[in-house]
Motif scaffolding. Structure first.
Motif, short mmCIF file in Angstrom:
data_model
loop_
_atom_site.label_atom_id
_atom_site.label_comp_id
_atom_site.label_asym_id
_atom_site.label_seq_id
_atom_site.Cartn_x
_atom_site.Cartn_y
_atom_site.Cartn_z
N GLU A 33 124.15 109.39 4.89
CA GLU A 33 123.38 108.56 3.97
C GLU A 33 123.13 109.33 2.68
N THR A 88 121.40 109.28 -1.43
CA THR A 88 120.58 108.75 -2.52
C THR A 88 121.09 109.35 -3.81
N GLY A 130 126.20 102.14 -5.74
CA GLY A 130 125.51 101.21 -4.85
C GLY A 130 126.46 100.51 -3.89
N ALA A 150 125.18 103.92 -1.23
CA ALA A 150 124.10 104.84 -1.61
C ALA A 150 122.88 104.07 -2.12
N LYS A 151 121.72 104.67 -1.93
CA LYS A 151 120.51 104.17 -2.57
C LYS A 151 120.48 104.73 -3.98
N ILE A 178 118.62 105.26 -7.61
CA ILE A 178 117.33 105.27 -8.31
C ILE A 178 117.60 105.58 -9.77
#
Length: 319
Positions: A93, A95, A111, A115-116, A118
């Motif tokens: 996972e 980010t 995305g 992936a997350k 921000i």
């Protein structure tokens, strides 16, 4: 300092996950610049840039607990794409923290890879925010301040040394300096006589400022080239550049975009301005070294949309 043995070891670890990209003579660029040009086509790399190499190496180096916790990356575009895609492929996972100035396509691709993502207001804010996210237990996949990442980026130089004909001067774009550090370590070991030149845009002069002041220092970023816009280099990349790089050249954003158009027209390569900046810098190198130069260009990435390039060309009156 990274050694060529470190780079060779990294090459073995990542070989099954990344491409050995083509190294080709470019008749079109040779005619344009008036000197023989060989191009290393990292824009054809998995994820569209060399960044897949370093991201893969770092992800493969994770322990079981680190894999389970996940990773976080900060990026102006290409590193974020690479970490997102390669983490997804390896079951980790991820980010990714990016500034709002990052290309919309880069945000979408990160995305889409799972992936997350921000978004921060600026690159400085993105680097600050990634530290907060890392405190949640995630492992940082740094874009350049990591010997594992640098050694893997150096596989570009290792392949260049093995696959190219005679070269006198090799040009490499600089953001935070991870690529040029690894490439210089490999090339200078395999081809000791080759000069390595770094290239930055005037609004992202982190390495130039570091070399001028004797160490890394924060710079004010104003370049449109987000993929080269590091708020500072690291001590590690500074030490490599100061020891192994002939000089760092700067070009304007307009020149970088003009170079992107020239790569499309004369080399048939759809590159981004982070690679386009090499052409105006190559003219500076030729003026300095004189006759007999045989140039190598590391075409680092191609993650720019037609709309992006058209807008930049319009902005700088290049159409």
């Amino acid at each position: 300092m990274i050694t060529v043995e470190d780079v060779e070891a990294a090459a073995g670890r990542i070989a099954e996950h990344v491409l050995r990209t083509p190294t080709v003579p470019s008749p079109g660029l040779s005619a344009l610049l008036g000197a023989p040009v060989t191009a290393k086509l990292e824009l054809l790399q998995r994820t569209g840039s060399f960044k897949a190499r370093g991201a893969t190496a770092k992800l493969l180096a994770l322990g079981e607990a680190e894999r389970a916790a996940g990773v976080v990356a900060v990026s102006g575009g290409n590193h974020g794409i690479a970490v997102a895609v390669m983490a997804g492929a390896l079951g980790v996972e991820a980010t990714v923290v990016m500034p709002r100035s990052a290309p919309a396509r880069a945000v979408e691709r990160a995305g889409a890879a799972g992936a997350k993502v921000i978004l921060a207001d600026s690159m400085d804010d993105a680097f600050a925010l990634v530290d907060e996210v890392r405190d949640q237990g995630l492992t940082l996949v740094h874009p350049f301040d990591d010997p594992v990442v640098i050694a893997a980026q150096g596989t570009v130089g290792l392949e260049f040394a093995e696959d190219a004909g005679e070269l006198t001067d090799v040009l490499v774009s600089i953001g935070g300096g991870g690529l040029i550090s690894g490439v210089a370590a490999a090339l200078r070991a395999r081809r000791p006589g080759v000069r390595i030149w770094g290239v930055e845009t005037e609004g992202a002069r982190a390495m130039s400022e570091a070399l001028a002041s004797g160490g890394p220092s924060p710079v004010e970023l104003s370049s449109i080239v987000s993929t080269l816009s590091a708020p500072s280099v690291s001590r590690l990349t500074y030490e490599h550049a100061s020891a192994l790089v002939a000089d760092v050249l700067t070009v304007t954003d307009a020149e970088a975009v003009r170079g992107t158009l020239d790569l499309a027209e004369h080399a048939k390569l759809w590159a981004e301005p982070a690679a386009g900046c090499l052409l105006p810098a190559a003219r500076q190198v030729l003026e300095r070294v004189g006759e007999g130069a045989r140039l190598g260009l590391v075409v680092c990435g191609g993650n720019a949309t037609t709309a992006d390039v058209a807008a930049w060309a319009e902005r700088f009156g290049l159409r």
